[in-house]
Scaffold this motif. Structure first.
Motif, PDB file in Angstrom:
ATOM      1  N   GLY A 184       2.258  -7.285   6.027  1.00  0.00           N
ATOM      2  CA  GLY A 184       3.686  -7.062   6.219  1.00  0.00           C
ATOM      3  C   GLY A 184       4.006  -5.585   6.287  1.00  0.00           C
ATOM      4  N   ALA A 185       3.784  -4.967   7.431  1.00  0.00           N
ATOM      5  CA  ALA A 185       3.991  -3.519   7.566  1.00  0.00           C
ATOM      6  C   ALA A 185       5.463  -3.140   7.658  1.00  0.00           C
ATOM      7  N   ALA A 186       6.271  -4.026   8.261  1.00  0.00           N
ATOM      8  CA  ALA A 186       7.659  -3.676   8.616  1.00  0.00           C
ATOM      9  C   ALA A 186       7.626  -2.396   9.445  1.00  0.00           C
ATOM     10  N   ILE A 187       8.316  -1.337   9.007  1.00  0.00           N
ATOM     11  CA  ILE A 187       8.327  -0.094   9.793  1.00  0.00           C
ATOM     12  C   ILE A 187       7.318   0.928   9.269  1.00  0.00           C
ATOM     13  N   GLY A 188       6.438   0.503   8.373  1.00  0.00           N
ATOM     14  CA  GLY A 188       5.393   1.394   7.884  1.00  0.00           C
ATOM     15  C   GLY A 188       5.742   2.187   6.646  1.00  0.00           C
ATOM     16  N   TYR A 189       6.902   1.886   6.044  1.00  0.00           N
ATOM     17  CA  TYR A 189       7.368   2.668   4.901  1.00  0.00           C
ATOM     18  C   TYR A 189       6.406   2.590   3.712  1.00  0.00           C
ATOM     19  N   SER A 190       6.049   1.381   3.295  1.00  0.00           N
ATOM     20  CA  SER A 190       5.171   1.237   2.135  1.00  0.00           C
ATOM     21  C   SER A 190       3.797   1.840   2.401  1.00  0.00           C
ATOM     22  N   ALA A 191       3.276   1.627   3.610  1.00  0.00           N
ATOM     23  CA  ALA A 191       1.959   2.170   3.953  1.00  0.00           C
ATOM     24  C   ALA A 191       1.962   3.695   3.870  1.00  0.00           C
ATOM     25  N   ILE A 192       3.020   4.306   4.382  1.00  0.00           N
ATOM     26  CA  ILE A 192       3.121   5.769   4.332  1.00  0.00           C
ATOM     27  C   ILE A 192       3.243   6.247   2.890  1.00  0.00           C
ATOM     28  N   ARG A 193       4.067   5.572   2.077  1.00  0.00           N
ATOM     29  CA  ARG A 193       4.208   5.958   0.669  1.00  0.00           C
ATOM     30  C   ARG A 193       2.866   5.864  -0.054  1.00  0.00           C
ATOM     31  N   MET A 194       2.111   4.782   0.211  1.00  0.00           N
ATOM     32  CA  MET A 194       0.815   4.615  -0.445  1.00  0.00           C
ATOM     33  C   MET A 194      -0.164   5.691  -0.004  1.00  0.00           C
ATOM     34  N   ALA A 195      -0.177   6.006   1.286  1.00  0.00           N
ATOM     35  CA  ALA A 195      -1.094   7.015   1.809  1.00  0.00           C
ATOM     36  C   ALA A 195      -0.767   8.408   1.275  1.00  0.00           C
ATOM     37  N   LEU A 196       0.509   8.724   1.135  1.00  0.00           N
ATOM     38  CA  LEU A 196       0.908  10.029   0.613  1.00  0.00           C
ATOM     39  C   LEU A 196       0.592  10.157  -0.881  1.00  0.00           C
ATOM     40  N   THR A 197       0.654   9.046  -1.595  1.00  0.00           N
ATOM     41  CA  THR A 197       0.377   9.051  -3.032  1.00  0.00           C
ATOM     42  C   THR A 197      -1.114   9.127  -3.322  1.00  0.00           C
ATOM     43  N   LEU A 198      -1.918   8.496  -2.472  1.00  0.00           N
ATOM     44  CA  LEU A 198      -3.374   8.442  -2.662  1.00  0.00           C
ATOM     45  C   LEU A 198      -4.049   9.099  -1.471  1.00  0.00           C
ATOM     46  N   PRO A 199      -4.311  10.395  -1.545  1.00  0.00           N
ATOM     47  CA  PRO A 199      -4.856  11.131  -0.388  1.00  0.00           C
ATOM     48  C   PRO A 199      -6.215  10.641   0.094  1.00  0.00           C
ATOM     49  N   GLN A 200      -6.943   9.902  -0.775  1.00  0.00           N
ATOM     50  CA  GLN A 200      -8.282   9.444  -0.389  1.00  0.00           C
ATOM     51  C   GLN A 200      -8.269   8.056   0.233  1.00  0.00           C
ATOM     52  N   VAL A 201      -7.128   7.395   0.272  1.00  0.00           N
ATOM     53  CA  VAL A 201      -7.084   5.991   0.675  1.00  0.00           C
ATOM     54  C   VAL A 201      -6.985   5.827   2.191  1.00  0.00           C
ATOM     55  N   THR A 202      -7.572   4.731   2.688  1.00  0.00           N
ATOM     56  CA  THR A 202      -7.341   4.294   4.066  1.00  0.00           C
ATOM     57  C   THR A 202      -6.704   2.912   4.004  1.00  0.00           C
ATOM     58  N   ILE A 203      -5.805   2.637   4.947  1.00  0.00           N
ATOM     59  CA  ILE A 203      -4.981   1.427   4.902  1.00  0.00           C
ATOM     60  C   ILE A 203      -5.043   0.684   6.224  1.00  0.00           C
ATOM     61  N   VAL A 204      -5.180  -0.628   6.131  1.00  0.00           N
ATOM     62  CA  VAL A 204      -5.000  -1.508   7.282  1.00  0.00           C
ATOM     63  C   VAL A 204      -3.745  -2.326   7.000  1.00  0.00           C
ATOM     64  N   THR A 205      -2.784  -2.285   7.898  1.00  0.00           N
ATOM     65  CA  THR A 205      -1.529  -2.997   7.678  1.00  0.00           C
ATOM     66  C   THR A 205      -1.208  -3.865   8.885  1.00  0.00           C
ATOM     67  N   ILE A 206      -0.659  -5.051   8.628  1.00  0.00           N
ATOM     68  CA  ILE A 206      -0.441  -6.059   9.667  1.00  0.00           C
ATOM     69  C   ILE A 206       1.051  -6.334   9.825  1.00  0.00           C
ATOM     70  N   GLU A 207       1.511  -6.405  11.067  1.00  0.00           N
ATOM     71  CA  GLU A 207       2.917  -6.705  11.336  1.00  0.00           C
ATOM     72  C   GLU A 207       3.028  -7.609  12.565  1.00  0.00           C
ATOM     73  N   ARG A 208       3.805  -8.689  12.451  1.00  0.00           N
ATOM     74  CA  ARG A 208       3.922  -9.645  13.552  1.00  0.00           C
ATOM     75  C   ARG A 208       5.152  -9.423  14.428  1.00  0.00           C
ATOM     76  N   ASP A 209       6.142  -8.664  13.938  1.00  0.00           N
ATOM     77  CA  ASP A 209       7.344  -8.391  14.728  1.00  0.00           C
ATOM     78  C   ASP A 209       7.076  -7.189  15.636  1.00  0.00           C
ATOM     79  N   GLU A 210       7.228  -7.388  16.934  1.00  0.00           N
ATOM     80  CA  GLU A 210       6.830  -6.347  17.890  1.00  0.00           C
ATOM     81  C   GLU A 210       7.626  -5.058  17.727  1.00  0.00           C
ATOM     82  N   LYS A 211       8.930  -5.176  17.513  1.00  0.00           N
ATOM     83  CA  LYS A 211       9.764  -3.969  17.352  1.00  0.00           C
ATOM     84  C   LYS A 211       9.370  -3.217  16.079  1.00  0.00           C
ATOM     85  N   ARG A 212       9.183  -3.941  14.987  1.00  0.00           N
ATOM     86  CA  ARG A 212       8.800  -3.273  13.743  1.00  0.00           C
ATOM     87  C   ARG A 212       7.400  -2.673  13.846  1.00  0.00           C
ATOM     88  N   TYR A 213       6.510  -3.381  14.528  1.00  0.00           N
ATOM     89  CA  TYR A 213       5.168  -2.837  14.758  1.00  0.00           C
ATOM     90  C   TYR A 213       5.259  -1.504  15.497  1.00  0.00           C
TER      91      TYR A 213
END
Length: 213
Positions: free
Chosen positions: A61-90
């Protein structure tokens, strides 16, 4: 509200202001009715991840990528795979992640998670999984995604108290009753899953933390 509104507001005011791109995304989400994690819930999620220090995260559930970006900024060593089914939000998620210069660390996959997960679990494994998508599919997300969860991994599920209605299903509007019942069944399942130690916390809209034994 699960927590008294005054306490919720108090906690929100204690959180440092987000600026720049994060502030832009929060305004965009509000104006376009995009469901992103509430401030207190987001900060709690980030704190759990600081404690766990995962190197890889799967987000359903990526939505517009907000949570993924917050997680990546908080954990500089992390890599993330995020899935989104809504084309506009993707499309929005890809755009915002590019603005954040995080394309090398966040991969956005377009498609229904239940279809995409079959391919993902063949290619990747994860230290942490964050479920924040279609609530009626949580049980399937949990069962399927745990197949690519590393030993001693963690699954975090958002919105598991659904505005507190899981505690009083009879108070739910007719259009929400089936959803609330499904979330209640999900909570029962993960709390009794012998492969995980789970705790549900009344933070935000309810967060479940499931640690793989």
């Amino acid at each position: 509200m699960i927590v008294h509104p005054k306490i919720e507001k108090y906690l929100e005011n204690l959180v440092q202001d987000r600026t720049g791109l994060l502030e832009e995304m929060e305004h965009y989400a509000k104006e376009n009715n995009v469901p992103i994690m509430d401030i207190v819930g987001m900060e709690a999620l980030l704190q759990f991840l600081r404690l766990k220090q995962p190197k890889t995260i799967l987000e359903i559930g990526a939505a517009i990528g907000y949570s993924a970006i917050r997680m990546a900024l908080t954990l500089p060593q992390v890599t993330i795979v995020t899935i989104e089914r809504d084309e506009k939000r993707y499309s929005d998620a890809v755009s915002f992640i590019k603005k954040a210069d995080l394309e090398e660390r966040i991969q956005v996959i377009f498609g229904d998670a239940l279809d995409v997960l079959e391919d993902v679990k063949e290619k990747y494994s994860f230290d942490a999984i964050f479920i924040d998508a279609a609530k009626g599919q949580y049980q399937k997300f949990f069962t399927t995604s745990q197949q690519c969860l590393n030993e001693n991994g963690m699954i975090i599920s958002d919105n598991v108290l659904f505005r507190g209605l899981v505690a009083s299903i009879e108070d739910a509007e007719k259009r929400h009753k089936n959803m609330v019942k499904k979330i209640d069944a999900y909570n029962e399942e993960i709390m009794n899953d012998p492969q995980f130690d789970t705790m549900i916390l009344p933070i935000g809209d309810g967060i479940a933390i499931s640690l793989k034994k």
